[in-house]
Design a protein around this motif. Structure first.
Motif, mmCIF file in Angstrom:
data_model
loop_
_atom_site.group_PDB
_atom_site.id
_atom_site.type_symbol
_atom_site.label_atom_id
_atom_site.label_comp_id
_atom_site.label_asym_id
_atom_site.label_seq_id
_atom_site.Cartn_x
_atom_site.Cartn_y
_atom_site.Cartn_z
ATOM 1 N N LEU A 7 45.936 40.113 38.099
ATOM 2 C CA LEU A 7 45.113 38.909 38.249
ATOM 3 C C LEU A 7 44.472 38.862 39.625
ATOM 4 O O LEU A 7 43.279 38.557 39.766
ATOM 5 C CB LEU A 7 45.977 37.666 38.030
ATOM 6 C CG LEU A 7 45.268 36.315 38.176
ATOM 7 C CD1 LEU A 7 44.296 36.093 37.024
ATOM 8 C CD2 LEU A 7 46.292 35.185 38.247
ATOM 9 N N TYR A 8 45.264 39.176 40.655
ATOM 10 C CA TYR A 8 44.743 39.176 42.022
ATOM 11 C C TYR A 8 43.637 40.211 42.196
ATOM 12 O O TYR A 8 42.582 39.927 42.760
ATOM 13 C CB TYR A 8 45.872 39.464 43.017
ATOM 14 C CG TYR A 8 46.803 38.306 43.293
ATOM 15 C CD1 TYR A 8 46.608 37.057 42.707
ATOM 16 C CD2 TYR A 8 47.898 38.462 44.140
ATOM 17 C CE1 TYR A 8 47.465 36.008 42.972
ATOM 18 C CE2 TYR A 8 48.756 37.407 44.412
ATOM 19 C CZ TYR A 8 48.543 36.185 43.823
ATOM 20 O OH TYR A 8 49.388 35.143 44.087
ATOM 21 N N ARG A 9 43.895 41.419 41.704
ATOM 22 C CA ARG A 9 42.916 42.498 41.872
ATOM 23 C C ARG A 9 41.613 42.185 41.135
ATOM 24 O O ARG A 9 40.521 42.404 41.641
ATOM 25 C CB ARG A 9 43.497 43.822 41.364
ATOM 26 C CG ARG A 9 44.543 44.441 42.277
ATOM 27 C CD ARG A 9 45.073 45.738 41.679
ATOM 28 N NE ARG A 9 46.110 46.336 42.493
ATOM 29 C CZ ARG A 9 45.886 47.180 43.487
ATOM 30 N NH1 ARG A 9 44.644 47.540 43.772
ATOM 31 N NH2 ARG A 9 46.883 47.688 44.192
ATOM 32 N N ALA A 10 41.745 41.682 39.906
ATOM 33 C CA ALA A 10 40.558 41.421 39.097
ATOM 34 C C ALA A 10 39.677 40.331 39.681
ATOM 35 O O ALA A 10 38.464 40.307 39.463
ATOM 36 C CB ALA A 10 40.975 41.042 37.676
ATOM 37 N N ASN A 11 40.287 39.419 40.457
ATOM 38 C CA ASN A 11 39.539 38.274 40.969
ATOM 39 C C ASN A 11 39.356 38.286 42.477
ATOM 40 O O ASN A 11 38.868 37.312 43.047
ATOM 41 C CB ASN A 11 40.239 36.984 40.527
ATOM 42 C CG ASN A 11 40.122 36.771 39.046
ATOM 43 O OD1 ASN A 11 39.059 36.441 38.532
ATOM 44 N ND2 ASN A 11 41.223 36.988 38.324
ATOM 45 N N ARG A 12 39.699 39.398 43.090
ATOM 46 C CA ARG A 12 39.508 39.507 44.529
ATOM 47 C C ARG A 12 38.009 39.451 44.865
ATOM 48 O O ARG A 12 37.206 40.203 44.335
ATOM 49 C CB ARG A 12 40.086 40.833 45.031
ATOM 50 C CG ARG A 12 40.101 40.984 46.548
ATOM 51 C CD ARG A 12 40.818 42.257 46.932
ATOM 52 N NE ARG A 12 40.953 42.392 48.369
ATOM 53 C CZ ARG A 12 41.618 43.357 48.980
ATOM 54 N NH1 ARG A 12 42.222 44.287 48.237
ATOM 55 N NH2 ARG A 12 41.705 43.410 50.286
ATOM 56 N N GLY A 13 37.637 38.509 45.717
ATOM 57 C CA GLY A 13 36.250 38.361 46.111
ATOM 58 C C GLY A 13 35.421 37.475 45.205
ATOM 59 O O GLY A 13 34.264 37.194 45.507
ATOM 60 N N ARG A 14 35.987 37.000 44.086
ATOM 61 C CA ARG A 14 35.221 36.162 43.173
ATOM 62 C C ARG A 14 35.223 34.698 43.601
ATOM 63 O O ARG A 14 34.306 33.946 43.266
ATOM 64 C CB ARG A 14 35.797 36.251 41.748
ATOM 65 C CG ARG A 14 35.442 37.543 41.024
ATOM 66 C CD ARG A 14 36.104 37.574 39.653
ATOM 67 N NE ARG A 14 35.678 38.759 38.906
ATOM 68 C CZ ARG A 14 34.799 38.748 37.923
ATOM 69 N NH1 ARG A 14 34.230 37.609 37.572
ATOM 70 N NH2 ARG A 14 34.471 39.850 37.292
ATOM 71 N N GLY A 15 36.270 34.279 44.288
ATOM 72 C CA GLY A 15 36.397 32.873 44.644
ATOM 73 C C GLY A 15 35.910 32.561 46.042
ATOM 74 O O GLY A 15 35.347 33.404 46.741
ATOM 75 N N LYS A 16 36.168 31.336 46.456
ATOM 76 C CA LYS A 16 35.693 30.848 47.751
ATOM 77 C C LYS A 16 36.837 30.383 48.645
ATOM 78 O O LYS A 16 36.609 29.691 49.643
ATOM 79 C CB LYS A 16 34.703 29.700 47.537
ATOM 80 C CG LYS A 16 33.463 30.106 46.752
ATOM 81 C CD LYS A 16 32.525 28.925 46.556
ATOM 82 C CE LYS A 16 31.282 29.338 45.780
ATOM 83 N NZ LYS A 16 30.354 28.197 45.551
ATOM 84 N N GLY A 17 38.070 30.746 48.300
ATOM 85 C CA GLY A 17 39.201 30.375 49.121
ATOM 86 C C GLY A 17 39.451 28.880 49.097
ATOM 87 O O GLY A 17 39.161 28.185 48.132
ATOM 88 N N LEU A 18 39.981 28.353 50.195
ATOM 89 C CA LEU A 18 40.244 26.926 50.356
ATOM 90 C C LEU A 18 39.246 26.355 51.344
ATOM 91 O O LEU A 18 39.088 26.862 52.452
ATOM 92 C CB LEU A 18 41.672 26.700 50.867
ATOM 93 C CG LEU A 18 42.031 25.264 51.247
ATOM 94 C CD1 LEU A 18 42.089 24.372 50.008
ATOM 95 C CD2 LEU A 18 43.363 25.227 51.999
ATOM 96 N N ARG A 19 38.547 25.290 50.939
ATOM 97 C CA ARG A 19 37.603 24.635 51.835
ATOM 98 C C ARG A 19 37.939 23.156 51.903
ATOM 99 O O ARG A 19 38.340 22.541 50.914
ATOM 100 C CB ARG A 19 36.167 24.810 51.328
ATOM 101 C CG ARG A 19 35.656 26.247 51.386
ATOM 102 C CD ARG A 19 34.225 26.335 50.890
ATOM 103 N NE ARG A 19 34.150 26.082 49.458
ATOM 104 C CZ ARG A 19 33.284 25.255 48.882
ATOM 105 N NH1 ARG A 19 32.423 24.580 49.616
ATOM 106 N NH2 ARG A 19 33.268 25.088 47.575
#
Length: 251
Positions: A7-19
């Motif tokens: 799950l982590y690998r597949a979605n690495r870079g897809r999100g925006k972290g915590l803002r």
């Protein structure tokens, strides 16, 4: 590779972290648009919104109302538990908004809030806990016992929203709740106001292939790497040359 790492690998870079965003009405907004990880160190490696940063940020706030917006495929269960506890412990009101997807550990945050608002098209998903283990049969049996305890804790958490619902069966089946279903269960409290012409929430912006029953939705978004490549003239020229080569090789 275990499912959590996948799950982590597949979605690495897809999100925006915590803002964290300040607003004119003195009601801060925290955006969790990513996988959920335990620490800031994990977030540096995998990306994601870390429980460490979330709890620290919430503890520094004093606003009477804080809004937490979620679009997350989930992640570390204990990180989600810590974030959920921070929401419960906040001295003011925490309103959770499911803007897209609150899957797995992200669902714990929804269950911890007295008020949870679901966007049009948003979903919540619950499932049995995952882990990875190595060792002999005794080690694996012990790890399975821990998983069973974690699942029982999930049931206890979700029962605070609906005591009569069969959460054990829901976890075992990997259940996906629409906004209407979640509200009917008491897992969420209300639909988000929908302005005329406002698009529905994008509940499937993440790679959900690791889940067994994820709705099948055609991928319509590009990853950050694909977007960067598309805007790079050298990359465009390289792809064009490759395309011409394949054209001539496969007339």
């Amino acid at each position: 590779m275990n499912k959590l790492q996948a799950l982590y690998r597949a979605n690495r870079g897809r999100g925006k972290g915590l803002r964290v965003e300040a607003t004119d009405d003195d009601e801060p907004r925290m955006m969790i648009y990513d996988i959920i990880v335990s620490s800031d160190a994990d977030a540096e490696w995998w990306g994601g919104a870390s429980a460490e940063s979330f709890v620290r940020a919430l503890q520094t706030m004093s606003a009477p109302r804080v809004h937490v917006h979620i679009n997350s495929p989930g992640g570390d269960a204990f990180a989600g538990i810590a974030m959920a506890q921070a929401i419960r412990a906040y001295p003011g009101e925490v309103v959770v908004h499911v803007d897209g997807l609150a899957a797995s550990a992200a669902g714990f945050l929804v269950a911890s809030a007295p008020r949870a608002i679901m966007a049009l098209g948003a979903m919540i998903m619950v499932h049995k806990s995952w882990t990875w283990a190595v060792g002999n049969s005794n080690d694996l049996i012990a790890q399975a016992a821990v998983l069973e305890k974690l699942d029982s804790q999930q049931v206890e958490l979700f029962k605070t929203k609906n005591e009569d619902y069969d959460w054990e069966a829901a976890l075992a089946a990997e259940t996906w709740f629409t906004a209407t279903e979640a509200i009917a269960l008491g897992l969420a409290t209300e639909h988000a106001a929908q302005e005329p012409g406002q698009p529905a929430a994008k509940a499937h912006a993440f790679d959900l292939s690791v889940f067994g029953r994820a709705p099948s939705v055609p991928e319509t978004t590009s990853s950050p790497l694909e977007v960067e490549a598309a805007n790079d003239p050298d990359q465009v020229a390289r792809r064009s040359r490759i395309a011409r080569m394949h054209k001539y090789r496969n007339p």
